[in-house]
Design a protein around this motif. Structure first.
Motif, short mmCIF file in Angstrom:
data_model
loop_
_atom_site.label_atom_id
_atom_site.label_comp_id
_atom_site.label_asym_id
_atom_site.label_seq_id
_atom_site.Cartn_x
_atom_site.Cartn_y
_atom_site.Cartn_z
N LEU A 108 0.83 -1.21 0.00
CA LEU A 108 0.00 0.00 0.00
C LEU A 108 0.86 1.26 0.00
CD1 LEU A 108 -2.77 -1.10 2.53
CD2 LEU A 108 -2.93 -1.01 0.05
N GLN A 109 2.03 1.19 0.65
CA GLN A 109 2.91 2.35 0.68
C GLN A 109 3.50 2.68 -0.68
OE1 GLN A 109 5.51 1.24 4.16
NE2 GLN A 109 5.24 3.38 4.63
N ALA A 110 3.52 1.68 -1.58
CA ALA A 110 4.05 1.93 -2.92
C ALA A 110 3.18 2.92 -3.69
CB ALA A 110 4.18 0.63 -3.69
N GLY A 111 1.95 3.17 -3.19
CA GLY A 111 1.09 4.16 -3.81
C GLY A 111 0.06 3.55 -4.74
N GLY A 112 -0.96 4.33 -5.05
CA GLY A 112 -1.99 3.87 -5.97
C GLY A 112 -3.05 3.03 -5.30
N LEU A 113 -4.02 2.65 -6.11
CA LEU A 113 -5.15 1.84 -5.63
C LEU A 113 -4.87 0.37 -5.92
CD1 LEU A 113 -8.05 2.21 -4.42
CD2 LEU A 113 -8.88 2.09 -6.78
N ARG A 114 -5.02 -0.46 -4.92
CA ARG A 114 -4.77 -1.90 -5.07
C ARG A 114 -6.08 -2.66 -4.93
NH1 ARG A 114 0.77 -3.08 -6.34
NH2 ARG A 114 1.97 -1.29 -5.59
N THR A 115 -6.40 -3.49 -5.92
CA THR A 115 -7.63 -4.25 -5.83
C THR A 115 -7.48 -5.38 -4.84
OG1 THR A 115 -7.03 -5.81 -7.58
CG2 THR A 115 -8.10 -3.75 -8.27
#
Length: 333
Positions: free
Chosen positions: A15-22
């Motif tokens: 999650l820290q890598a950024g963006g939205l994760r499904t």
């Protein structure tokens, strides 16, 4: 660290890598089902990590904007020690097969440091030079290294899948005594109960490990590093060299280290001149002999060649070349 805890931290890193994760993507990356991912998300929320849930067809999870992990508190000395350790480990070839891990770790540490300290550390790294070339070796898989280390600590037998230097593959049971880093490679030494002998394996040639039931008791007074060096020095090679050299093991080791030669001291001579009468038996196994005459000359100690005869010829040739050079007049300009 328990496996669920490790996966919760792995989820946070994703999650820290950024963006939205499904949900499906997170489940696949963590190798768990979607219900377990939701449970891990709840764990993060309980720890006051602001995870946002986005509903809809293209929904998923993300960290709230502006969220940052607590700062990493390092003194100047600690920050320099960590970064230099990463650089030295990478050059020595002692990183795992995840080749970029040291670079990303250094980048993360660099990112959270105060700008003043960051500039000073950059100055050190930019001005640093090494006298030795970077290590050239094949690093082991992270999972292999960690699982073997755990087996060593808890005295657990393991099953390993091993590929020998000649390409032969086998599956072996090993009672691992210890891990040893030598000349840019990782080794594990231990007992092979199937043959009743101690064995040494390179970790980069191990493709998988499995912890077996039960436990074992390592030998008393165990020295894994000495076992690995002795194993390397006695491995089968083309030539078997036996020498008698006047000197102690400590004196001989200055040119013939434990990974190259096995040195056995004879009983110490008595008297004031015992050092001059001390002879040691030296065994060397080598693919080539052309490097040995120069090493023996650099020892500057009396020696006797018991075998092979080919080495006697090479030493005589070197002596003749040195004598010829010593008598040669300087060229006229």
């Amino acid at each position: 660290m328990s496996r669920p805890t490790a996966r919760v931290l792995a989820l946070l890193e994703l999650l820290q890598a950024g963006g939205l994760r499904t949900l499906a993507e997170l489940a696949d990356r963590l190798d768990v089902d979607e219900r377990t991912v939701r449970r891990y998300i709840d764990h993060l929320i309980d720890l006051d990590v602001p995870v946002e849930s986005v509903r809809g067809r293209y929904g998923g999870y993300r960290l709230a904007r502006g969220y940052r992990m607590p700062p990493l508190m390092l003194s100047d000395d600690e920050a320099l020690a960590v970064l230099l350790g990463l650089v030295a480990g990478r050059r020595a070839g002692l990183m795992t097969a995840t080749g970029t891990a040291s670079e990303t770790a250094a980048a993360k540490i660099r990112r959270v440091l105060p700008e003043r300290l960051g500039r000073r550390l950059d100055a050190v790294l930019d001005s640093l030079a090494f006298t030795a070339p970077p290590g050239e070796s094949t690093a082991p898989e992270t999972g292999v290294l960690l699982s073997i280390a755990d087996a060593v600590r808890h005295h657990r037998p393991i099953s390993i899948r091993y590929t020998a230097a000649d390409g032969r593959r086998s599956e072996r049971t090993l009672h691992p005594y210890g891990l040893v880093a030598h000349s840019g490679n990782w080794y594990v030494t231990g007992a092979d109960p199937a043959v009743g002998e101690d064995r040494t394996f390179r970790l980069d040639r191990i493709t998988g490990t499995r912890t077996l039931p039960g436990s074992f008791e390592p030998p008393v007074g165990l020295d894994p590093a000495k076992r690995v060096l002795t194993g390397l020095a006695t491995a089968p090679y083309r030539h078997e060299v036996i020498l008698r050299i006047q000197g102690t093991a400590e004196q001989i080791r200055t040119r013939l280290p434990a990974s190259v030669a096995v040195v056995e001291e004879s009983p110490s001579a008595s008297g004031a001149d015992s050092d001059t009468r001390q002879w040691s038996r030296v065994e060397i196994r080598a693919e080539r002999l052309d490097w040995l005459p120069g090493v023996l000359a650099s020892l500057d100690r009396p020696f006797v060649i018991e075998q092979p005869d080919e080495l006697r010829d090479l030493v005589a040739e070197l002596a003749n070349r040195l004598m010829s050079s010593a008598r040669r007049s300087p060229p006229r300009v």
